[in-house]
Design a protein around this motif. Structure first.
Motif, PDB file in Angstrom:
ATOM      1  N   THR A   1       0.806  -1.225   0.000  1.00 12.06           N
ATOM      2  CA  THR A   1       0.000   0.000   0.000  1.00 12.06           C
ATOM      3  C   THR A   1       0.834   1.268   0.000  1.00 12.06           C
ATOM      4  O   THR A   1       0.278   2.365  -0.028  1.00 12.06           O
ATOM      5  CB  THR A   1      -0.931   0.032   1.222  1.00 12.06           C
ATOM      6  OG1 THR A   1      -0.133   0.142   2.417  1.00 12.06           O
ATOM      7  CG2 THR A   1      -1.785  -1.217   1.293  1.00 12.06           C
TER       8      THR A   1
ATOM      9  N   CYS B   1      -3.831  12.344   0.941  1.00 12.38           N
ATOM     10  CA  CYS B   1      -4.527  11.314   1.710  1.00 12.38           C
ATOM     11  C   CYS B   1      -5.890  11.870   2.092  1.00 12.38           C
ATOM     12  O   CYS B   1      -5.993  13.022   2.517  1.00 12.38           O
ATOM     13  CB  CYS B   1      -3.741  10.950   2.968  1.00 12.38           C
ATOM     14  SG  CYS B   1      -4.580   9.784   4.056  1.00 12.38           S
TER      15      CYS B   1
ATOM     16  N   SER C   1      -6.188   2.143   4.686  1.00 11.35           N
ATOM     17  CA  SER C   1      -6.734   0.839   5.036  1.00 11.35           C
ATOM     18  C   SER C   1      -5.991   0.295   6.255  1.00 11.35           C
ATOM     19  O   SER C   1      -4.966   0.836   6.672  1.00 11.35           O
ATOM     20  CB  SER C   1      -6.572  -0.128   3.861  1.00 11.35           C
ATOM     21  OG  SER C   1      -5.190  -0.357   3.601  1.00 11.35           O
TER      22      SER C   1
ATOM     23  N   ARG D   1      -2.348   4.271  -2.804  1.00 14.56           N
ATOM     24  CA  ARG D   1      -3.682   3.748  -3.136  1.00 14.56           C
ATOM     25  C   ARG D   1      -4.417   4.834  -3.924  1.00 14.56           C
ATOM     26  O   ARG D   1      -5.500   5.306  -3.523  1.00 14.56           O
ATOM     27  CB  ARG D   1      -4.459   3.364  -1.885  1.00 14.56           C
ATOM     28  CG  ARG D   1      -3.776   2.314  -1.002  1.00 14.56           C
ATOM     29  CD  ARG D   1      -4.649   1.943   0.193  1.00 14.56           C
ATOM     30  NE  ARG D   1      -5.769   1.110  -0.217  1.00 14.56           N
ATOM     31  CZ  ARG D   1      -7.023   1.254   0.246  1.00 14.56           C
ATOM     32  NH1 ARG D   1      -7.321   2.223   1.095  1.00 14.56           N
ATOM     33  NH2 ARG D   1      -7.985   0.445  -0.163  1.00 14.56           N
TER      34      ARG D   1
ATOM     35  N   VAL E   1      -8.264   5.063  -4.658  1.00 17.10           N
ATOM     36  CA  VAL E   1      -9.186   5.476  -3.597  1.00 17.10           C
ATOM     37  C   VAL E   1      -8.636   6.707  -2.884  1.00 17.10           C
ATOM     38  O   VAL E   1      -8.821   6.909  -1.687  1.00 17.10           O
ATOM     39  CB  VAL E   1      -9.470   4.334  -2.591  1.00 17.10           C
ATOM     40  CG1 VAL E   1     -10.356   3.274  -3.222  1.00 17.10           C
ATOM     41  CG2 VAL E   1      -8.170   3.715  -2.078  1.00 17.10           C
TER      42      VAL E   1
ATOM     43  N   SER F   1      -6.635   6.786   0.513  1.00 18.94           N
ATOM     44  CA  SER F   1      -7.275   6.601   1.819  1.00 18.94           C
ATOM     45  C   SER F   1      -6.615   5.435   2.551  1.00 18.94           C
ATOM     46  O   SER F   1      -5.962   4.584   1.955  1.00 18.94           O
ATOM     47  CB  SER F   1      -8.780   6.368   1.658  1.00 18.94           C
ATOM     48  OG  SER F   1      -9.032   5.226   0.857  1.00 18.94           O
TER      49      SER F   1
ATOM     50  N   ASN G   1     -14.681   2.013   3.635  1.00 15.61           N
ATOM     51  CA  ASN G   1     -15.109   0.724   3.091  1.00 15.61           C
ATOM     52  C   ASN G   1     -14.349  -0.456   3.679  1.00 15.61           C
ATOM     53  O   ASN G   1     -14.786  -1.599   3.545  1.00 15.61           O
ATOM     54  CB  ASN G   1     -14.953   0.726   1.569  1.00 15.61           C
ATOM     55  CG  ASN G   1     -15.863   1.732   0.900  1.00 15.61           C
ATOM     56  OD1 ASN G   1     -17.053   1.758   1.150  1.00 15.61           O
ATOM     57  ND2 ASN G   1     -15.290   2.578   0.060  1.00 15.61           N
TER      58      ASN G   1
ATOM     59  N   ASP H   1     -10.291   4.862   4.928  1.00 10.56           N
ATOM     60  CA  ASP H   1     -11.144   4.266   3.907  1.00 10.56           C
ATOM     61  C   ASP H   1     -12.333   3.623   4.625  1.00 10.56           C
ATOM     62  O   ASP H   1     -12.206   2.568   5.233  1.00 10.56           O
ATOM     63  CB  ASP H   1     -10.352   3.223   3.116  1.00 10.56           C
ATOM     64  CG  ASP H   1     -11.142   2.641   1.947  1.00 10.56           C
ATOM     65  OD1 ASP H   1     -12.381   2.784   1.948  1.00 10.56           O
ATOM     66  OD2 ASP H   1     -10.515   2.046   1.050  1.00 10.56           O
TER      67      ASP H   1
END
Length: 215
Positions: free
Chosen positions: A5, A63, A29, A21, A24, A27, A69, A67
């Protein structure tokens, strides 16, 4: 060591950590958190590294915070639960305030100067990278904001640090208005949040140049 990442590059006495990343908006993780904690230890323990750079991949974002999700246990069906990934109420323990948190380097324990190169949007936990660095520069299209209240989460740790770098009323406005209050690179420079504005295609060249001067 290989990373999934982040990107890690060394040139001379400088190391560059890039949040990687971009699909996305860089963001954060769980995996990125773990990799960042490891890489900052490596930076600090490597005696050949004198200065570090932190930035994001692509041109859209440094950033954009956690995230939602993939952060375990914090959101259900897109709604904040008020409980963090370790099962504790949000901001109810010292651990949740102390560094490192999310993308934040453990700056209180680091002897290496950190240069933050803001290559786009810096928001939420991404603001921590700006306020915990020793030198922050930004591309001319960079923006700064804190969306926490807009998704039903208290604006806390990030804004505490922002209030140390900005006039208190400016930080409070960002905290209370959320995603609707976006600070431009020019405004951030005027207020002292960043120390230099650079054309986007020259940002990393300038970051490496500053690191070499510091070294």
């Amino acid at each position: 060591m290989s990373w999934n990442t982040i990107l890690y590059e060394k040139r001379g006495h400088t190391a560059c950590v890039t949040l990687n990343r971009p699909d996305v908006l860089n963001s954060i993780s769980i995996e990125m958190m773990r990799e960042l904690r490891k890489v900052w230890v490596e930076v600090e323990e490597d005696q050949d590294i004198w200065t570090a750079i932190v930035t994001g991949a692509g041109e859209k974002a440094l950033c954009t915070g956690a995230d939602v999700n993939v952060i375990e246990g914090t959101y259900i069906d897109g709604h904040a639960t008020g409980v963090d990934m370790w099962g504790e109420g949000m901001l109810t323990s010292y651990r949740q305030w102390e560094v490192p948190q999310e993308a934040t380097p453990p700056f209180l324990n680091m002897s290496k100067p950190i240069i933050c190169a803001v290559n786009g949007a810096a928001c939420g936990a991404g603001l921590d990278l700006v306020t915990t660095s020793d030198i922050a520069i930004a591309a001319d299209h960079a923006t700064f904001f804190d969306p926490h209240v807009s998704i039903g989460v208290v604006s806390a740790r990030e804004m505490v640090r922002m209030a140390r770098a900005l006039p208190f009323n400016v930080a409070m406005r960002m905290a209370l208005i959320g995603k609707h209050e976006r600070m431009s690179a020019g405004r951030a420079y005027e207020l002292g949040l960043i120390t230099e504005i650079v054309p986007r295609d020259k940002l990393m060249e300038r970051a490496w140049e500053l690191a070499e001067i510091v070294n």
